[in-house]
Motif scaffolding. Structure first.
Motif, PDB file in Angstrom:
ATOM      1  N   THR A 226     -28.400   1.736  92.853  1.00 54.24           N
ATOM      2  CA  THR A 226     -27.350   2.521  93.479  1.00 54.24           C
ATOM      3  C   THR A 226     -26.517   1.662  94.421  1.00 54.24           C
ATOM      4  O   THR A 226     -25.283   1.688  94.376  1.00 54.24           O
ATOM      5  CB  THR A 226     -27.980   3.692  94.258  1.00 54.24           C
ATOM      6  OG1 THR A 226     -28.916   4.331  93.399  1.00 54.24           O
ATOM      7  CG2 THR A 226     -26.940   4.661  94.710  1.00 54.24           C
TER       8      THR A 226
ATOM      9  N   VAL B 244     -22.432   0.370  94.140  1.00 52.47           N
ATOM     10  CA  VAL B 244     -21.398   0.459  95.174  1.00 52.47           C
ATOM     11  C   VAL B 244     -20.802  -0.927  95.444  1.00 52.47           C
ATOM     12  O   VAL B 244     -19.573  -1.093  95.503  1.00 52.47           O
ATOM     13  CB  VAL B 244     -21.990   1.064  96.471  1.00 52.47           C
ATOM     14  CG1 VAL B 244     -20.963   1.026  97.586  1.00 52.47           C
ATOM     15  CG2 VAL B 244     -22.468   2.487  96.218  1.00 52.47           C
TER      16      VAL B 244
ATOM     17  N   LEU C 269     -25.012   9.747  92.593  1.00 53.90           N
ATOM     18  CA  LEU C 269     -25.177   8.599  93.485  1.00 53.90           C
ATOM     19  C   LEU C 269     -26.391   8.812  94.390  1.00 53.90           C
ATOM     20  O   LEU C 269     -27.130   7.869  94.673  1.00 53.90           O
ATOM     21  CB  LEU C 269     -23.895   8.423  94.311  1.00 53.90           C
ATOM     22  CG  LEU C 269     -23.756   7.156  95.132  1.00 53.90           C
ATOM     23  CD1 LEU C 269     -23.788   5.930  94.226  1.00 53.90           C
ATOM     24  CD2 LEU C 269     -22.440   7.170  95.903  1.00 53.90           C
TER      25      LEU C 269
ATOM     26  N   LEU D  32     -20.616   8.685 102.264  1.00 55.09           N
ATOM     27  CA  LEU D  32     -19.885   7.543 101.697  1.00 55.09           C
ATOM     28  C   LEU D  32     -18.569   8.001 101.071  1.00 55.09           C
ATOM     29  O   LEU D  32     -17.514   7.406 101.299  1.00 55.09           O
ATOM     30  CB  LEU D  32     -20.743   6.835 100.644  1.00 55.09           C
ATOM     31  CG  LEU D  32     -20.030   5.709  99.898  1.00 55.09           C
ATOM     32  CD1 LEU D  32     -19.800   4.514 100.833  1.00 55.09           C
ATOM     33  CD2 LEU D  32     -20.810   5.271  98.666  1.00 55.09           C
TER      34      LEU D  32
ATOM     35  N   GLN E 208     -14.398   5.317  93.279  1.00 47.84           N
ATOM     36  CA  GLN E 208     -15.323   6.407  92.950  1.00 47.84           C
ATOM     37  C   GLN E 208     -15.637   6.415  91.469  1.00 47.84           C
ATOM     38  O   GLN E 208     -16.787   6.543  91.058  1.00 47.84           O
ATOM     39  CB  GLN E 208     -14.716   7.754  93.359  1.00 47.84           C
ATOM     40  CG  GLN E 208     -14.597   7.910  94.870  1.00 47.84           C
ATOM     41  CD  GLN E 208     -13.922   9.214  95.261  1.00 47.84           C
ATOM     42  OE1 GLN E 208     -13.439   9.948  94.418  1.00 47.84           O
ATOM     43  NE2 GLN E 208     -13.879   9.490  96.549  1.00 47.84           N
TER      44      GLN E 208
ATOM     45  N   ILE F 169     -17.927   3.627  90.476  1.00 50.78           N
ATOM     46  CA  ILE F 169     -19.305   3.911  90.898  1.00 50.78           C
ATOM     47  C   ILE F 169     -19.985   4.829  89.883  1.00 50.78           C
ATOM     48  O   ILE F 169     -21.111   4.587  89.456  1.00 50.78           O
ATOM     49  CB  ILE F 169     -19.328   4.535  92.313  1.00 50.78           C
ATOM     50  CG1 ILE F 169     -18.911   3.485  93.350  1.00 50.78           C
ATOM     51  CG2 ILE F 169     -20.719   5.074  92.648  1.00 50.78           C
ATOM     52  CD1 ILE F 169     -18.751   4.019  94.747  1.00 50.78           C
TER      53      ILE F 169
END
Lengths: 540, 428
Positions: free
Chosen positions: B55, B59, B354, B368, B394, B397
């Motif tokens: 994870t 990011v 996430l 976040l 986003q 991710i």
């Protein structure tokens, strides 16, 4: 062709699946590789068949070192393999399957199927059986499909034939035919590598035996070795193959099934008007070849799966209209056939799996809140009692070996006070040590007074455990016989032959494995349990 | 060979209801889920079981990819490319400046604004971040809950909208004493969301309709329903497409006084996250939901009602998404508007993924995303970087979270499971 494996080593990460394995297969020899699940038999064969590249060692064919980068090259070198799960296209005919991948053409883009047909006929005839080249695979029995696989391998000029657990899906009679075919292949000079964990078969057919444990060759044995000797080598300690049990002392009916019919999702009757009783304090084994309605019968008893008609009484109360929860609450314990899909939730911890069907009840929870401390205490207790080998009760149950997973399932089901325990394939895929343990617990549950219904496709298990044996074929109950019934009679019944006829036929002709029973050594003999049986049901 | 077609068991994929099935809810065997959902279920499982490192890696990787986009969009950097081989130093200097400017501005807009003149303005970005995070976390908790039950709930938006409508109406149409009013608003919003969530839940449990299809359809339905509602008499106000303002008593009190937007919802969402943790990890219902999520077959065999749990999980998810709607109308907006849902319903899916569907993870992921949203505004005004960069971050991710093996290979992380599971695959 002489096949030699020299120091074959195969690693997966840190895990050594094969540790410098040496083996020689002489031409025309049936060489059995014996080992428990996970011992590394399949890995070794996949190396030999070119599916894995070995990390060390070499394969030598007729004194020539060879390397295979895929099954194609292994086949070209004369190595054929019949996988445990057949690699056939169900909607193709036999001839089409045989030529698949090596199609012969009689013009641009035109298959020469006539050549394929005669190839099938000739090869089959040379092995002493008939095979219709135009039959579709999906219409054939499992045994016939296996013969197609053998013909397919031979049509590719295989001189070494690998049979991976070939008898797992066969009836005793089919197994007998396979053993005969193996004999003819051997006479024709084909070497056979026969992978199995069934000791009886090994002794009946093998010329040489190599035993593998934990990725290493731990010894070779002569076919004259006793089953106990072989089992001890396989497991690494002395084992008791039989099941110690006293004669059953049945009292009262635990389960009564009347006129049970189960439809599959397509509306086909998979269980046809079956009536069966299981009394408290006895073990009834439901024998039959995989897929003849046994699974559906047990699912109907639990209340999952397709719809059904008929009466199912537990301790005299009709449970056929109750939900699963209510059936469990009325004293039913259920060990599902497929542990990983129905028995455990792999990602949940051992602690949680031990209470999967108990969690809503006191003292496991109160007012909808889990009693975490009690659950952990329960888990520690059960893990110890059932000898689950684990480093922590918090580990996901999926990380345990199959045997330990099965112990978790069993520990959970036996946590409740049971009227009836239904266990499907209770020892499938388990090592010998776990099998011993599971059998002991099942007998203990019987002696405690519960009725036990076992479903097993392994005749050895059926004969070892059962007080009575019910045989199913094609959804019908062929008949119910005593626990000590002749293996050949059971085999014929599993193929749908009614009990009287089966007895007559078996007296005329004994199978190879059945013969073995007659001169079996006393150390491994399973004593048939004599006991009076009043309400026997004969085949319809 | 004597045994014929009966020798192989037909795969029981789906048992259609038939006439002679035992009647009544209790007696009816649970319907098996359609096999199509197995692939999704497995994908969800693998996303949820990936490690924290994956994870974090996702990011980081997204920020790296973002840097490339910053360079591409920066005119000064582009001009240095013309003479890259004469003076490569210029390029690297400009590139470094562009990237640091953008990300520094992003940080200033999200956490702490070192360029602001007053102390109040300096800490304001952090409160903005948290304010934006509140509805995201609420909805993320809801979506994550269904993920853990093996349901791919895309319907956060419809659940949020229905919650917002009901909450807003109670807020402006009814007259109640202070504390009671806001509590009733929250309950109404939760109820609205629960209804919107229960609909696809019932459709799935009773008829096997796939929740992805039904929830997406409900998203569209809810959008037009919202527009229609805003046109009805009860919701008419002086401004078109906007409802009357909620009563003061129906608003969530501000936490830090009038100059900050941060409201009581932030405290509520933390409490809710804890409650969700308790529900999933310590309650019987949560236990059953987890079991159904990983292996519905085994859950059914153990006597759980997969249908009931499916409906309950969807309704609970709807409740949480409905509360996200309440945060919008009773928190930041103060009224119901035609765009009250924003992109929260969809961002919440990312937040849940996430956060690996765990409450704490979802809270952090929500913060976040709140930070990215708050920082994006400042970034575009100060560094001239398009605010859309945040959307790209986003999206990247999400892509990376959905492909854990890619992230692992970039950062050379070990595969999950370790040799133990590999060994078992081999033996099988």
């Amino acid at each position: 062709m002489k096949l030699e494996l020299r120091g074959i080593t195969k690693k997966f990460g840190d895990f050594v699946a094969n540790d410098s394995i040496d083996m020689v297969v002489e031409p025309g020899e049936i060489h059995a590789i014996l080992g428990e699940n996970g011992a590394g038999k399949s890995t070794l064969m996949n190396v030999l068949y070119g599916l894995y590249t070995p990390d060390g060692g070499e394969i030598v064919l007729d004194e020539q070192p060879v390397t295979f980068s895929g099954p194609g090259e292994a086949m070209a070198a004369g190595i054929g393999m019949v996988h445990q799960h057949f690699m056939l296209v169900p909607v193709f005919t036999v001839a089409e399957n045989i030529v698949l991948g090596q199609e012969r053409l009689r013009g641009p883009g035109l298959l020469d199927l006539d050549a394929a047909r005669s190839l099938v006929r000739e090869t089959a005839a040379s092995l002493g059986f008939d095979l219709d080249p135009d039959a579709r695979i999906e219409d054939l029995s499992v045994g016939a499909q296996q013969r197609v696989e053998i013909v397919k391998a031979l049509s590719r000029q295989a001189e070494v034939l690998i049979l991976d657990e070939p008898t797992a899906v066969l009836t005793p009679q089919e197994t007998d035919e396979l053993i005969q075919i193996m004999g003819r292949l051997k006479d024709a000079g084909t070497s056979i590598i026969f992978i199995t964990h069934k000791l009886r078969e090994v002794r009946a057919v093998a010329d040489a035996i190599t035993i593998i444990r934990l990725g290493k060759v731990v010894g070779s044995a002569d076919p004259s070795a006793t089953e106990t000797e072989l089992a001890s080598l396989m497991v690494g300690r002395s084992v008791n193959l039989g099941v110690d049990k006293q004669p059953a002392q049945p009292s009262g009916t635990a389960l009564s099934v009347r006129g049970l019919t189960v439809l599959d999702p397509n509306g086909v009757e998979v269980v046809k008007d079956v009536s069966l009783d299981v009394r408290r304090g006895e073990i009834v084994a439901l024998a039959g070849v995989q897929g003849n309605g046994q699974t559906e019968l047990t699912e109907a008893i639990l209340g999952v799966g397709p719809s059904h008609a008929g009466v199912i009484e537990l301790d005299g109360t009709d449970i056929s209209r109750l939900g699963v929860r209510a059936r469990l609450d009325s004293g039913l314990g259920f060990v599902p056939e497929d542990r990983t899909t129905s028995g455990i939730v792999a990602d949940l911890s051992i602690t949680e799996n031990l209470v999967l069907d108990l969690v809503g009840t006191s003292p496991y929870s109160s007012f909808g809140s889990l009693n975490v401390n009690f659950l952990r205490e329960n888990a520690r207790h059960r893990v110890e009692e059932f000898d689950v080998r684990t480093t922590s009760i918090d580990r996901p149950v999926g990380t345990l070996s199959g045997g330990n997973q099965q112990k978790v399932v069993l520990a959970r089901e036996l946590s409740r006070d049971l009227t009836l325990l239904v266990a499907s394939q209770p020892t499938r895929g388990l090592d010998v040590g776990s099998i011993e343990f599971v059998h002991k617990r099942i007998v203990a549950e019987r002696d405690r007074g519960a009725g036990v219904l076992i479903v097993s496709t392994e005749l050895d298990e059926v004969l070892a455990l059962a007080d009575r044996i019910a045989v199913m074929c094609g959804g019908l109950l062929v008949g119910v016989v005593d626990g000590g019934e002749d293996r050949d009679v059971l085999g014929l019944m599993m193929a749908g032959v009614p009990v009287h006829e089966a007895r007559a036929q078996a007296a005329d002709h004994h199978t190879v494995l059945g013969e073995a029973d007659l001169d079996v050594d006393p150390a491994t003999a399973v004593e048939p349990v004599p006991h009076p049986v009043q309400d026997q049901e004969e085949g319809r | 060979m004597t045994q014929d077609e009966g020798s192989r068991r037909p795969d029981a994929v789906e048992d259609a209801p038939t006439a002679d099935r035992p009647t009544g809810e209790v007696g009816a065997p649970d319907q098996q889920p359609p096999s199509t959902s197995n692939a999704l279920r497995e994908a969800l499982q693998s996303m949820m079981s990936s490690s924290v490192l994956v994870t974090v890696g996702a990011v980081v990787l997204a920020l790296v990819i973002g840097s490339v986009l910053i360079l591409v969009g920066d005119t000064a950097v582009q001009s240095t490319l013309g003479y890259l081989f004469q003076r490569p130093g210029d390029f690297f200097r400009e590139a470094g400046r562009a990237i640091s400017d953008s990300y520094v501005a992003l940080f200033q807009g999200a956490i702490y604004d070192s360029e602001a003149t007053t102390a109040e303005r300096r800490v304001r970005p952090l409160t903005e971040t948290l304010t934006i995070a509140v509805p995201l976390i609420f909805a993320g908790l809801g979506i994550g809950l269904t993920f853990r039950v093996g349901l791919f709930n895309i319907g956060g938006q419809s659940q949020l909208v229905l919650g917002a409508i009901l909450g807003a109406w109670v807020g402006f149409a009814l007259d109640m004493p202070p504390v009671v009013h806001i509590v009733v608003v929250l309950f109404a919003a939760a109820l609205g969301g629960a209804i919107a969530g229960a609909i696809p839940g019932v459709l799935k449990a009773r008829f096997g309709a796939h929740e992805v299809i039904t929830t997406i359809m409900l998203n569209n339905t809810s959008r037009y329903f919202l527009l229609w509602v805003l046109g009805t008499g009860a919701f008419l106000s002086a401004t078109p497409q906007v409802s009357p303002g909620l009563a003061e008593t129906a608003r969530l009190p501000l936490l830090l006084g009038g100059s900050f937007r941060l409201h009581l919802g932030f405290v509520l969402v933390l409490l809710t996250a804890f409650a969700v943790w308790w529900l999933m990890e310590r309650s019987v219902l949560g236990f059953q939901m987890r079991a159904v999520g990983v292996n519905p077959e085994a859950a059914r065999t153990a006597g759980m009602s997969v249908r009931k749990i499916t409906v309950l999980a969807m309704a609970l998810a709807g409740t949480l998404c409905g509360l996200a709607g309440a945060m919008q109308v009773a928190g930041t907006e103060g009224r119901l508007t035609g765009s009250v849902y924003g992109s929260i319903g969809f961002d919440a899916i990312t937040v849940a993924l996430l956060g690996r569907s765990r409450p704490l993870g979802t809270v952090l992921a929500g913060i976040l995303f709140g930070a990215l949203a708050a920082g994006g505004r400042i970034m575009s005004s100060r560094a001239g970087t398009e605010a859309e960069l945040v959307t790209v971050l986003q999206a990247v991710i999400v892509l990376l979270i959905a492909a854990p093996p890619l992230v692992r290979s970039v950062f050379r992380l070990p595969a999950p499971g370790g040799p133990r599971t590999r060994a078992k695959e081999v033996a099988a």
